[in-house]
Design an enzyme around this catalytic site. Structure first.
Site, PDB file in Angstrom:
ATOM      1  N   GLU A  43      -8.808 -44.853  15.427  1.00 54.70           N
ATOM      2  CA  GLU A  43      -9.322 -43.531  15.746  1.00 54.70           C
ATOM      3  C   GLU A  43      -9.836 -43.496  17.182  1.00 54.70           C
ATOM      4  O   GLU A  43      -9.627 -42.525  17.917  1.00 54.70           O
ATOM      5  CB  GLU A  43     -10.452 -43.261  14.762  1.00 54.70           C
ATOM      6  CG  GLU A  43     -11.281 -42.068  14.994  1.00 54.70           C
ATOM      7  CD  GLU A  43     -12.396 -42.099  13.969  1.00 54.70           C
ATOM      8  OE1 GLU A  43     -13.550 -42.087  14.367  1.00 54.70           O
ATOM      9  OE2 GLU A  43     -12.093 -42.174  12.769  1.00 54.70           O
ATOM     10  N   ASP A  75     -10.759 -42.670  -0.183  1.00 50.45           N
ATOM     11  CA  ASP A  75     -10.634 -43.225  -1.544  1.00 50.45           C
ATOM     12  C   ASP A  75     -11.696 -42.593  -2.426  1.00 50.45           C
ATOM     13  O   ASP A  75     -12.546 -41.847  -1.954  1.00 50.45           O
ATOM     14  CB  ASP A  75     -10.787 -44.758  -1.518  1.00 50.45           C
ATOM     15  CG  ASP A  75     -12.117 -45.182  -0.918  1.00 50.45           C
ATOM     16  OD1 ASP A  75     -12.152 -45.523   0.277  1.00 50.45           O
ATOM     17  OD2 ASP A  75     -13.146 -45.126  -1.634  1.00 50.45           O
TER      18      ASP A  75
END
Ligand code: ADE
Length: 235
Positions: free
Chosen positions: A13, A201
């Site tokens: 990122e 998740d």
């Protein structure tokens, strides 16, 4: 003049943000690489903190002491604690707290550090509003939620640990490993902050499988959001 400290959990990122940044100075400190410069003409310092609460807290203090940042943005990924919040959605912190602090033996509420005077750390309302509008502008197909983020030195990957966190902190939106430490250190220094997390998740027994599959897309979404946001922060 604003100077925004951007703390990322993932190299992937930061790579995107770094490639769009004009770097004027780099500093190695506490085994972290701080890159100072501008992102679309806004002064920024970008750094990968490493994982966990101590790394995160130290990183904020260096940003404050050495770089004199005025605002802190933390981006990364998190496990969802709410069935409505799915993989790929984004959570903006309203507040953050530690799910792994327990001084209940001294009469403190679960999660509260003795003698600190607060259980949770409130994110800056202007930064929350800006992150929301930026996300809608650059990632219009992604759902954005605002809520409590809970942090611990623990990758949550079992239903029983997840249930326990939710029993202690009902209504929490997601869990990760740095946010409350960044919030805490920002709060001690009176620096406005926001934690922005893409859900990777469900913080249960599927967590280890989902995480790598989603990492890249999450990183790209949050990098776009942060880039749009930094130049719109007002003093
Ligand atoms: N970061 C991403 N998913 C996480 C999880 N399940 N627990 C802690 N940190 C996380």
């Amino acid at each position: 003049m604003n100077k925004i400290g951007i703390i990322g959990a993932m190299e992937i990122e930061l790579e995107t943000l770094k490639s769009h940044m004009q770097i004027t100075n780099t500093l190695e400190k506490a085994s972290m690489s701080f890159l100072e410069g501008t992102l679309n003409h806004t002064p920024v310092v970008i750094v990968k903190s490493g994982i966990g609460k101590v790394n995160a807290g130290m990183c904020v203090q260096i940003l404050v002491d050495i770089f004199h940042v005025t605002h802190i943005i933390n981006t990364g990924i998190a496990g969802s604690l709410n069935a409505v919040i799915d993989i790929g959605d984004i959570v903006l912190s309203t507040d953050a707290l530690y799910h792994d602090v327990d001084a209940t033996g001294f009469g403190y509420p679960i999660g509260e550090i003795p003698q600190l005077g607060t259980l949770s750390f409130q994110a800056d309302s202007q930064m929350i509003a800006l992150a929301k509008s930026s996300c809608e502008a650059v990632n219009p197909d992604i759902k954005v939620f605002q809520g409590r983020i809970v942090t611990g030195d623990q990758f949550v990957s079992s239903p029983s640990v997840k249930d326990n966190i939710l029993r202690n902190f009902p209504g929490s939106f997601c869990t990760e490993m740095e946010g409350a430490a960044i919030a805490h250190a920002s709060w001690l220094n009176h620096i406005p902050f926001i934690i922005i997390r893409a859900i990777s998740d469900k913080a249960d027994d599927s967590a280890h499988m989902d995480y790598p599959a989603f990492e890249k897309a999450a990183a790209e979404h949050s990098a776009k959001l942060v880039e749009h946001m930094v130049e719109r922060i007002v003093d």
